[in-house]
Design a protein around this motif. Structure first.
Motif, PDB file in Angstrom:
ATOM      1  N   LEU C 212      65.396  -1.405  30.756  1.00  0.00           N
ATOM      2  CA  LEU C 212      65.887  -0.957  32.060  1.00  0.00           C
ATOM      3  C   LEU C 212      66.395   0.482  31.979  1.00  0.00           C
ATOM      4  N   GLY C 220      64.444   7.041  37.569  1.00  0.00           N
ATOM      5  CA  GLY C 220      65.614   6.959  38.423  1.00  0.00           C
ATOM      6  C   GLY C 220      66.112   8.333  38.813  1.00  0.00           C
ATOM      7  N   ARG C 226      75.000   8.615  38.701  1.00  0.00           N
ATOM      8  CA  ARG C 226      74.431   7.580  39.555  1.00  0.00           C
ATOM      9  C   ARG C 226      73.260   6.900  38.888  1.00  0.00           C
ATOM     10  N   ASP C 555      73.574  -0.115  41.890  1.00  0.00           N
ATOM     11  CA  ASP C 555      72.463   0.792  42.182  1.00  0.00           C
ATOM     12  C   ASP C 555      72.047   1.455  40.884  1.00  0.00           C
ATOM     13  N   MET C 557      69.317   2.586  39.562  1.00  0.00           N
ATOM     14  CA  MET C 557      68.393   3.700  39.465  1.00  0.00           C
ATOM     15  C   MET C 557      68.826   4.871  40.327  1.00  0.00           C
ATOM     16  N   GLY C 558      69.883   4.669  41.107  1.00  0.00           N
ATOM     17  CA  GLY C 558      70.263   5.733  42.034  1.00  0.00           C
ATOM     18  C   GLY C 558      69.282   5.867  43.172  1.00  0.00           C
ATOM     19  N   TRP C 559      68.641   4.739  43.532  1.00  0.00           N
ATOM     20  CA  TRP C 559      67.652   4.773  44.598  1.00  0.00           C
ATOM     21  C   TRP C 559      68.207   4.302  45.926  1.00  0.00           C
ATOM     22  N   GLY C 560      69.479   3.963  45.956  1.00  0.00           N
ATOM     23  CA  GLY C 560      70.040   3.474  47.212  1.00  0.00           C
ATOM     24  C   GLY C 560      70.117   1.963  47.289  1.00  0.00           C
ATOM     25  N   TRP C 561      69.996   1.265  46.159  1.00  0.00           N
ATOM     26  CA  TRP C 561      70.162  -0.181  46.168  1.00  0.00           C
ATOM     27  C   TRP C 561      71.637  -0.516  46.335  1.00  0.00           C
ATOM     28  N   LEU C 563      72.981  -4.002  44.963  1.00  0.00           N
ATOM     29  CA  LEU C 563      72.828  -5.393  44.534  1.00  0.00           C
ATOM     30  C   LEU C 563      74.134  -6.172  44.608  1.00  0.00           C
ATOM     31  N   ASP C 568      78.498   1.883  47.212  1.00  0.00           N
ATOM     32  CA  ASP C 568      79.085   2.978  47.988  1.00  0.00           C
ATOM     33  C   ASP C 568      80.514   3.275  47.612  1.00  0.00           C
ATOM     34  N   LEU C 569      80.968   2.696  46.509  1.00  0.00           N
ATOM     35  CA  LEU C 569      82.341   2.959  46.100  1.00  0.00           C
ATOM     36  C   LEU C 569      82.527   4.440  45.840  1.00  0.00           C
ATOM     37  N   ALA C 570      83.602   4.986  46.400  1.00  0.00           N
ATOM     38  CA  ALA C 570      83.899   6.378  46.099  1.00  0.00           C
ATOM     39  C   ALA C 570      84.425   6.463  44.681  1.00  0.00           C
TER      40      ALA C 570
END
Lengths: 223, 316, 636
Positions: C212, C220, C226, C555, C557-561, C563, C568-570
């Motif tokens: 992975l 990614g 990210r 996320d 891969m930094g693709w916007g997943w 899971l 979206d944690l800051a």
């Protein structure tokens, strides 16, 4: 008896004439004419055009002419002074408005002395007034928007008109009303062009319109 | 027996990991949107917004072409914004998209319906590096039945090998160099001629600089030359002895200083319609990137741009 | 031994440490407890702040104006509940209170009162490029008590240590003798370790993660924080390895490591079971050359990776390429050479795992040495029915140190007499540095820890630019940086150490013992010290970047997943203002163990205790100086 009535009528007529003649002398005249532009192209459109010409009269016998009570108005809109060229009599109060979307500053440059005067910076909807008590050309600037400029010609006497040069005919018409009879010197002021031949003398008769056509041209042809 | 199971586990892992990753990304996720998805990635190091996928490998060597986004009239799409490196801001004032804060690592989704046809300009409105000012492009919305227009992509021309930085002594040359390399040219035009459209800006186009000398009352050629000499020779222009060869010197200095202050502190573009979108091109504050000498050099360049044959009659 | 004498000694020792800390804290005092107004103009650029260090007095009112020279940066002031967002080209910047989680508000300047003394870093909180996680400056609020106490305590520990050594009346102490047989104590553990699938069960998920990570690195996002390959390898795995796995599990990572997975599979042609010809099949494989059968290659490889560390730990593609490269090399080596040659002599991680495993609290040892001597089959070494021969080419029956034992438990399974076990033991029980290569490794590790603390955790943007060669391209700076690493690790620091050992020998007055011996044996002082320095280096990485782990778990891969819902944690560091209170005790504990074990080694070399202590003095001073350097870097 007939002699007395005739003599009374003569005296009355003479008296009436004596009274009316000076009254007729007080009926103001006017000066009008065409201002022609020679050997120059003039840009008449846009914010800082060259279309305004101020024609003014200076009496040869000085008199006292009180300044008007009414305020003149110069507005700022779209980052432009409106009007671009204004003429006022010495002692007039000019209201500087701000009908724009940004803060503005008004800053005078006195063309003859080179002195400057900053009358402040203010936001939309506000205004500041200033009394012009010295004659001469006052270039009006804004320190926040360096491209803004306006010209205020402060004149001693209230005999002036601002004419607009038409792009097609390259000429403007003017008419200065309410001029008391007498002898004057007529001069035209333009941002860049000069009056050909210099100032001219003009006589104004009571109740009559004197016609004086003038030409303005580039400085090197203006001798 | 256990050995066989072990082998099966290993093969399963070797196949499942990549398959799951690419299936989830390529098939499953797009299927959850019922509209077309357009992914736009901001690449600060190239100064482009691109439609290509930017990954760990191609980011370093690929030159990403600026994206021209083609849509059909009345089409509904979802824009997904990503950044490949730093913070960007995507803004299309004419269509009311944005400004979208594109934080690196986070995906921003914006729903959009193309209700008017035409060619619209998109911008990056957060300074993101040397190429920022060129990070612009086109959204083309075509009515049905027509052929889509193909406007020329805007590409950055700053990293040209011919660029050699002049020394500080040549103020005008240094000014010209900085004017181009700092990106001023993208908004103020080549040789300061202006004409760059700034949507909803009160003056319509970004101010030109060819007549800046007139704005600071250096209309006379001799005055201009004397002032340029002053800039070249003096270390700083604060409290110099008043030179005798420049007319209205104090006025010129006050106007010059007002201009320098504007370059240092920036200015918000005054909107034409106060209720409308903010103009995309704003004058940035340069005080942290340029020192006084450099700003004077740029002013020297502007002063030198004044056309000497101009007698002021045909130009406003 | 609770005699009056001992109680007095130890009380005196503790008193000296505390008094020293107190004296340094209180004297000299910088003078005014200010109520002054201090103003600072801080400019951010990639990847440092200017000024990078500001000093104020406690009670001062601090005004800070922020600006950026290139891209959007953040400004997070530790412990002061403020986070700013700086747009370049604008005079105002945005500020918010992190505790309120409120929206950003444009302001002209930050204003706050410096209430607590200590060191507070200001960090960048908006991803601004590759070296973003390391972009920081520091604010010192005088009097800086933690720093001063740390410096005082270091000297105090040295003095207290000397006092205890000089007044020690016992026989020369041996390092902790106690052992707890874990397999006997916890039968479930024994059951687990004896399963054939034990190692496979750990290696399989490791291999899945490795796959992975490689995919994430190449396909990614290029943004390091990210991308799971950077966050899980250089933050999570590194932190766990140094802080948990090494001290508490010895080389347990090597048991689970996926690098040799395919190689070992190719060699053994088995994943779980043992081949019938386990004893004879190795003849087909070559032996690694004798001159290279040391950790020198690993020392050099490690230094090589360190030289490019700034690029390695921030670019996903670089980490993925290195991981892939190591897998390929390990597999290729295993196809040619026998057993775990790659792990023993080539793996850069193995180098420092071997050294620091000497500190660990677990070990694999024979229960009864006599039984091993009498054993004929030696299945632990050569292999047998129940287990493979030691893949680390050790003789488990005569195992005395943790250094090269990979905790695979094959010997536990193979031994026909059930004589191999897993013991629990005190910290730092292995004290014998047997090879010069190991001694140099100790020196290299301490040097590199210092370089990393300066480059990555420091505030000097110039050094970061030098190290960040692939982005900045400053080759002159990079050569200086590389030069410092290599010359510092291989010449300067070993030179200082050699001088210290030489001086020690001179003070002890015994020409019989060679300086080389002292150099090698006393290098052990750098082991506990080095490990705690690395822990102190790694703790901030975790405390500051913990939220990246949560985000990339959702996320990868930094693709916007998303899971797990945490994508979206800051960015939110975990109480980073208290970092110093974790780092300083770690460093001081390391110094204590170094001195304790150093004393034991010295006594084993000299018969005369006084000579032993005097010989130890210069190296001990060097160790204290090293600790004080780290205290200065972390807290000062």
């Amino acid at each position: 008896m007939k002699n007395f009535v005739f003599r009374l009528m003569m005296v009355a007529a003479a008296w009436g004439l004596a009274v009316s003649v000076p009254a007729q002398q007080n009926v103001p005249g006017a000066v009008s004419g065409v201002i022609r532009v020679e050997r120059a192209c003039v840009k008449t459109g846009g914010a800082k055009s060259y279309k305004d010409v101020v024609v003014h009269l200076k009496p040869l016998t000085p008199g006292l002419y009180p300044p008007p009570a009414e305020h003149a108005v110069m507005d700022q809109q779209g980052l432009v002074f409106i009007p671009h060229v204004m003429a006022v009599q010495k002692g007039t109060t000019v209201d500087f408005l701000n009908s724009d979307h940004d803060r503005h500053n008004v800053y005078f440059l006195y063309d003859d002395t080179g002195d400057t005067l900053d009358i402040g910076t203010w936001g939309p909807g506000q205004k500041v007034s200033h009394i012009f008590d010295k004659t001469g050309l006052v270039i009006t600037l804004c320190q926040l928007h360096l491209e803004m400029a306006a010209y205020i010609l402060v004149l001693e006497y209230p005999f002036f008109r601002v004419g607009e040069i038409d792009a097609e005919t390259l000429s403007a018409t003017y008419e200065i009303r309410g001029v008391p009879a007498g002898n004057y010197v007529l001069e035209a002021w333009h941002k860049k062009l000069k009056m050909k031949g210099g100032a001219v003398e003009v006589s104004v008769a009571a109740g009559e319109t004197t016609r004086m056509d003038i030409t303005i041209t580039r400085a090197k042809y203006a001798k | 027996m256990k050995e066989k199971w072990a082998v099966i586990c290993v093969l399963f892992v070797l196949l499942a990991v990549p398959l799951m990753v690419f299936y989830y990304q390529g098939i499953y996720r797009p299927s959850r949107y019922n509209v077309k998805v357009i992914t736009i990635t901001g690449v600060g190091s190239r100064g482009t917004w691109t439609l290509k996928t930017v990954n760990g490998l191609n980011y370093w060597w690929e030159s990403f072409a600026p994206a021209t986004i083609h849509l059909r009239l009345d089409e509904a799409v979802v824009f997904r914004f990503l950044s490949a490196d730093v913070f960007h801001q995507f803004y299309v004032p004419e269509l009311g998209i944005g400004p979208v804060n594109v934080d690196p690592g986070y995906v921003r989704e914006v729903r959009f319906k193309a209700t008017k046809a035409g060619i619209f300009h998109y911008y990056c409105t957060s300074m993101c590096g040397g190429c920022h000012f060129y990070m612009q492009g086109w959204i083309v919305i075509t009515p049905p039945g027509e052929k889509p227009a193909e406007p020329r992509p805007i590409s950055c021309s700053l990293c040209l090998p011919a660029f050699e930085r002049p020394s500080e002594a040549e103020a005008v040359a240094l000014g010209e160099y900085l004017y181009q390399s700092m990106g001023c040219v993208t908004c103020h035009g080549l040789e300061g001629r202006g004409g760059v459209h700034n949507y909803n800006y009160i003056k319509g186009t970004v101010p030109a600089h060819r007549r800046t000398a007139a704005k600071i009352f250096l209309t006379d050629e001799e005055d201009r030359q004397a002032f340029l000499e002053l800039i070249r020779n003096r270390a700083d222009l604060v409290n110099p002895e008043e030179p005798t060869d420049i007319s209205r010197y104090r006025l010129v200095m006050s106007r010059f200083e007002a201009a320098v202050e504007l370059i240092e502190n920036g200015k918000n573009a005054v909107p034409l319609d106060l209720a409308g979108p903010e103009p995309p091109l704003q004058m940035p504050a340069w005080k942290h990137k340029l020192n006084h000498r450099q700003i004077y050099a740029i002013m020297a360049y502007f002063i030198s741009l004044f056309p000497t044959e101009d007698d002021g009659l045909t130009e406003g | 031994m609770l005699s009056v004498r001992n109680v007095t000694r130890w009380t005196a020792a503790i008193f000296i440490v505390l008094a020293s800390a107190a004296i340094f804290s209180l004297v000299p005092d910088s003078g005014q407890a200010g109520e002054a107004v201090r103003r600072f103009d801080i400019k951010a650029n990639q990847y440092a702040y200017d000024p990078s260090r500001i000093v104020v007095n406690r009670g001062d009112e601090v005004h800070i104006r922020l600006a950026s020279r290139d891209v959007v940066h953040g400004f997070f002031m530790e412990g002061h509940d403020m986070d700013a967002f700086i747009y370049p080209g604008r005079l105002l910047f945005n500020l918010r209170r992190t505790s309120l989680d409120a929206a950003y508000v444009p302001v002209e300047e930050l204003v706050f009162r410096a209430e607590r003394s200590g060191k507070y870093r200001y960090r960048c909180s908006v991803t601004c490029g590759t070296l973003h996680p390391f972009m920081q400056g520091e604010m010192i609020v005088e009097p800086n008590y933690p720093y001063r106490a740390g410096m005082g305590a270091s000297i105090g520990i040295l003095l207290a240590g000397l006092l205890l050594m000089f007044t020690d009346s016992r026989e020369p102490p041996l390092p902790g003798r106690g052992r707890l047989d874990l397999i006997r104590a916890v039968p479930a553990l024994g059951w687990l370790l004896r399963r054939r699938w034990f190692q496979f069960a750990f290696m399989l998920p490791g291999m899945a993660f490795l796959l992975l990570f490689i995919i994430a690195g190449f396909w990614g996002s290029p943004i390091g924080n990210r991308n799971i390959v950077i966050t899980f390898v250089w933050i999570l795995w590194w932190f766990l390895l140094i802080t948990v796995l090494l001290p508490f599990g010895s080389r347990i990572w090597c048991m689970a490591c996926p690098f040799p997975f395919f190689g070992e599979w190719i060699q053994r042609k088995r994943l779980i079971s043992v081949r019938a010809d386990a004893r004879t099949m190795w003849k087909k494989f070559r032996k690694w050359p004798a001159q290279l059968s040391n950790i020198w290659l690993q020392n050099l490889l490690f230094l090589g990776l360190c030289t490019i560390s700034a690029v390695l730990v921030t670019r996903p593609v670089t980490t993925a390429a290195v991981l892939l490269g190591l897998v390929l090399v390990a597999t290729a080596i295993a196809a040619v050479y026998r057993h775990r040659t790659f792990c023993n002599f080539l793996c850069p991680v193995s180098g420092f795992l071997s050294l620091y495993s000497m500190v660990a609290v677990v070990e694999v040892r024979p229960r009864d040495a006599a039984a091993c001597r009498d054993c004929r089959s030696k299945s632990c070494m050569a292999g047998g029915e129940a287990g493979w021969g030691c893949p680390w080419t050790l003789n488990p029956g005569r195992l005395e140190r943790n250094n090269y034992c990979g905790m695979c438990m094959e010997c536990v399974k193979a031994c026909p007499n059930d004589n191999m076990t897993l013991n629990l033991r005190p910290f730092c029980a292995d004290v014998d540095i047997k090879g010069t290569d190991e001694a140099w490794k100790a020196l290299i590790m301490v040097s590199v820890a210092l370089v990393y603390s300066v480059t990555l955790l420091g505030t000097w943007g110039t050094v970061k630019s030098w190290a960040n060669i692939s982005e900045v391209g400053d080759w002159a700076g990079f050569l200086i940086y590389a030069g410092i690493i290599w010359i510092g690790s291989l010449a300067v620091f070993p030179g200082i150490w050699a001088l210290a050992c030489g001086l020690g020998r001179h003070l002890a007055g015994s020409p019989r013992i060679a300086v080389k011996t002292l150099f090698r044996r006393y290098a052990y002082l750098l082991v506990p010290l080095g490990l705690t320095a690395w822990v102190a280096f790694s703790v901030p990485l975790m405390m500051v970047n913990w939220s990246y782990i949560q985000a990339t778990a959702s996320d990868p891969m930094g693709w916007g997943w998303n899971l797990l819902g945490t994508a979206d944690l800051a960015w939110k560091p975990l109480w980073p203002e208290y970092m110093v209170y974790v780092q300083l005790p770690m460093l001081l504990i390391g110094l204590v163990f170094s001195l304790m074990r150093g004393y034991a080694i010295a006594c084993s070399l000299w018969r005369n205790r006084r000579s032993a202590i005097l010989s130890l003095l210069p190296p001990a001073v060097v160790c204290t100086a090293i600790v004080m350097s780290f205290v200065t870097l972390f807290a000062g």
